[in-house]
Design a protein around this motif. Sequence first.
Motif, short mmCIF file in Angstrom:
data_model
loop_
_atom_site.label_atom_id
_atom_site.label_comp_id
_atom_site.label_asym_id
_atom_site.label_seq_id
_atom_site.Cartn_x
_atom_site.Cartn_y
_atom_site.Cartn_z
N THR A 48 0.82 -1.22 0.00
CA THR A 48 0.00 0.00 0.00
C THR A 48 0.85 1.27 0.00
OG1 THR A 48 -0.16 -0.06 2.42
CG2 THR A 48 -1.92 -1.13 1.17
N ARG A 49 2.16 1.14 0.14
CA ARG A 49 3.03 2.33 0.08
C ARG A 49 2.98 3.00 -1.28
NH1 ARG A 49 5.81 -1.56 2.87
NH2 ARG A 49 6.44 -1.06 5.01
N LEU A 50 2.45 2.31 -2.27
CA LEU A 50 2.38 2.90 -3.61
C LEU A 50 1.22 3.88 -3.75
CD1 LEU A 50 4.38 0.56 -4.10
CD2 LEU A 50 3.32 0.24 -6.35
N SER A 51 0.39 4.02 -2.72
CA SER A 51 -0.72 4.98 -2.78
C SER A 51 -0.46 6.14 -1.83
CB SER A 51 -2.04 4.30 -2.41
OG SER A 51 -2.03 3.86 -1.07
N ALA A 52 -1.09 7.27 -2.11
CA ALA A 52 -0.81 8.49 -1.35
C ALA A 52 -1.09 8.35 0.13
CB ALA A 52 -1.61 9.66 -1.93
N ASP A 53 -2.18 7.66 0.49
CA ASP A 53 -2.55 7.55 1.90
C ASP A 53 -2.26 6.18 2.50
OD1 ASP A 53 -4.46 6.02 0.71
OD2 ASP A 53 -6.19 7.04 1.61
N ASN A 54 -1.45 5.39 1.81
CA ASN A 54 -1.04 4.07 2.31
C ASN A 54 -2.22 3.11 2.54
OD1 ASN A 54 2.03 4.22 2.91
ND2 ASN A 54 1.22 6.11 3.82
N THR A 55 -3.25 3.21 1.70
CA THR A 55 -4.40 2.31 1.84
C THR A 55 -4.61 1.41 0.64
OG1 THR A 55 -5.97 3.91 0.91
CG2 THR A 55 -5.62 3.98 3.31
N GLN A 56 -4.06 1.75 -0.53
CA GLN A 56 -4.34 1.02 -1.76
C GLN A 56 -3.08 0.36 -2.31
OE1 GLN A 56 -8.00 1.29 -1.89
NE2 GLN A 56 -7.76 1.83 -4.02
N SER A 57 -3.22 -0.86 -2.73
CA SER A 57 -2.16 -1.52 -3.48
C SER A 57 -2.73 -2.00 -4.81
CB SER A 57 -1.61 -2.72 -2.69
OG SER A 57 -2.59 -3.76 -2.65
N CYS A 58 -1.89 -2.53 -5.66
CA CYS A 58 -2.40 -3.13 -6.90
C CYS A 58 -3.41 -4.22 -6.58
CB CYS A 58 -1.25 -3.72 -7.72
SG CYS A 58 0.07 -2.57 -8.13
N ALA A 59 -3.12 -4.98 -5.52
CA ALA A 59 -3.98 -6.11 -5.16
C ALA A 59 -5.32 -5.69 -4.60
CB ALA A 59 -3.25 -6.99 -4.14
N PRO A 99 -14.55 -8.09 -7.51
CA PRO A 99 -15.97 -8.41 -7.58
C PRO A 99 -16.89 -7.19 -7.59
CG PRO A 99 -15.13 -8.88 -5.39
CD PRO A 99 -13.95 -8.55 -6.24
N LYS A 100 -16.34 -5.99 -7.44
CA LYS A 100 -17.15 -4.77 -7.53
C LYS A 100 -17.28 -4.36 -8.99
CE LYS A 100 -15.34 -2.93 -3.16
NZ LYS A 100 -14.53 -1.85 -2.56
N ARG A 101 -18.40 -3.66 -9.29
CA ARG A 101 -18.54 -3.16 -10.65
C ARG A 101 -17.45 -2.14 -10.96
NH1 ARG A 101 -23.80 -0.30 -13.72
NH2 ARG A 101 -22.73 -0.18 -15.75
N PHE A 102 -17.27 -1.17 -10.06
CA PHE A 102 -16.24 -0.15 -10.21
C PHE A 102 -15.40 -0.09 -8.94
CE2 PHE A 102 -19.80 1.92 -12.75
CZ PHE A 102 -19.34 1.43 -13.96
N SER A 103 -14.11 -0.01 -9.11
CA SER A 103 -13.22 0.09 -7.96
C SER A 103 -13.29 1.47 -7.34
CB SER A 103 -11.78 -0.19 -8.39
OG SER A 103 -11.66 -1.47 -8.95
N LEU A 104 -13.01 1.54 -6.05
CA LEU A 104 -12.97 2.81 -5.33
C LEU A 104 -11.51 3.19 -5.09
CD1 LEU A 104 -15.77 2.27 -2.65
CD2 LEU A 104 -15.96 3.35 -4.91
N GLY A 105 -11.16 4.44 -5.38
CA GLY A 105 -9.82 4.93 -5.15
C GLY A 105 -9.61 5.35 -3.70
N VAL A 157 -0.37 7.29 -10.34
CA VAL A 157 -0.61 8.73 -10.49
C VAL A 157 -2.06 9.06 -10.87
CG1 VAL A 157 1.78 9.17 -11.09
CG2 VAL A 157 0.16 8.66 -12.91
N ASN A 158 -2.88 8.04 -11.09
CA ASN A 158 -4.28 8.30 -11.45
C ASN A 158 -5.02 8.86 -10.24
OD1 ASN A 158 -7.15 7.92 -11.93
ND2 ASN A 158 -6.58 6.58 -13.62
N PRO A 159 -5.64 10.05 -10.36
CA PRO A 159 -6.30 10.66 -9.20
C PRO A 159 -7.49 9.87 -8.68
CG PRO A 159 -6.79 11.88 -11.22
CD PRO A 159 -5.72 10.90 -11.55
N PHE A 168 -1.07 9.30 -6.21
CA PHE A 168 0.22 9.62 -5.62
C PHE A 168 1.15 10.15 -6.71
CE2 PHE A 168 3.61 7.76 -2.49
CZ PHE A 168 3.70 8.99 -1.86
N THR A 169 2.42 10.29 -6.40
CA THR A 169 3.44 10.68 -7.37
C THR A 169 4.54 9.63 -7.35
OG1 THR A 169 4.79 11.93 -5.81
CG2 THR A 169 2.98 13.11 -6.92
N TRP A 170 5.23 9.47 -8.48
CA TRP A 170 6.33 8.52 -8.51
C TRP A 170 7.50 9.00 -7.67
CZ3 TRP A 170 6.20 3.66 -9.19
CH2 TRP A 170 5.22 3.10 -10.00
#
Length: 376
Positions: free
Chosen positions: A92-103, A115-121, A161-163, A168-170
């Motif tokens: 999750t370090r790859l996201s700005a608030d340390n909550t999201q990973s690729c997985a 399993p969701k129709r649309f993912s939440l950022g 980097v997708n809002p 986040f930023t690289w």
Amino acid sequence: MPIKAHLGGFGRGLRSGIITSAPLPLGASVLFTALLSGNCVFEYSETQLGPKTQPVPVILEVLHGYPEITIPADNPTTEQGVELGRRLFYDTRLSADNTQSCATCHVQANAFSEPKRFSLGIHGQPGDKNASQIVNAAWHTRNFWDGRVGPLEEQALQPVVNPLEMAFTWTGVAERLNHHPQYPQWFREAFGTHIVDSTLVVKALAQFQRTLISQNSKFDRVRRGEAEYTKDEGDGFRLFFTERGDCFHCHLAHTFTDFDFRNNGLDSLIESGSGLGGITGKLSDDGKWKTPTLRNVEFTAPYMHDGRFQTLEEVLEHYNTGVLASRTVDPLVTKRLRGEIRHIMTEDEKRKIIAFLKTLSDSSFITNPAFSDPWK
């Protein structure tokens, strides 16, 4: 293939401005300046960093019925690179608030879809596409539903980097990883340098994703002579690969995708610049989306680029009676509209096709510990 975790010492470093990669200089002592907050200077010795090792190559098996794999010459697959990519994929370090990973949006139990129709950022905003499954990704030369990028290395650059995703930023990612107690050593083992940058992060992610190979479904076992279809599965196989079911033109045998982009008749009005058309600028490509593989389709609901169908029954009924004509609709899906296929599938035939589709499920793929979360 066995993948070993490589733990080691630590080092830090980051160049300001454009994130770049540089090899670690040899010598008894190495000085790196990280232009971060406070312009800190960090010193490390070769002993602290540990000896350099040669990454161990991983040979990806070419599956029966698949084309040759194209692997970038500057990113060969190695045990160290794959294991590093697995750690990054679940981090999750790859996201700005340390909550999201690729997985977060590519879940192993769902064949690396969601399993969701649309993912939440990270801020709770939904996207407008269903998260694509990652199955046999090594063979996909164009990625995302609209094909806007090529190899996996290009694909991995965008979510960070997708809002609406990780926001986040690289530069921020590199700073975090460079200040981690183990990542610099892991990058050194995989790529020969402990200085983390965006190029090396996406290379590692791509290496891991190329190992996500599914080849042990019942379909594969039948092909190898290790199993037999039930009557319903066998009938479904024949329906799938004949004009009665008419699935095989776009979902080819073995790959179960043609790696192409098509308008499959979901809507009668096609928005200009939608789908592949937004990338190529061609009106003839509007409303065309990537043909997904049907491997592990039992695990990847909801379906279509916008997740509008919740069940396989709904998907089959769309192709049976629901295809809509439009200016870019693919002629392969309008045969029944034009009367070229006069037979409408019965409920029993649809049930048998679904029975066959479930033979594409590979339970070993969605439970393989080599693909699982290494942080747990």
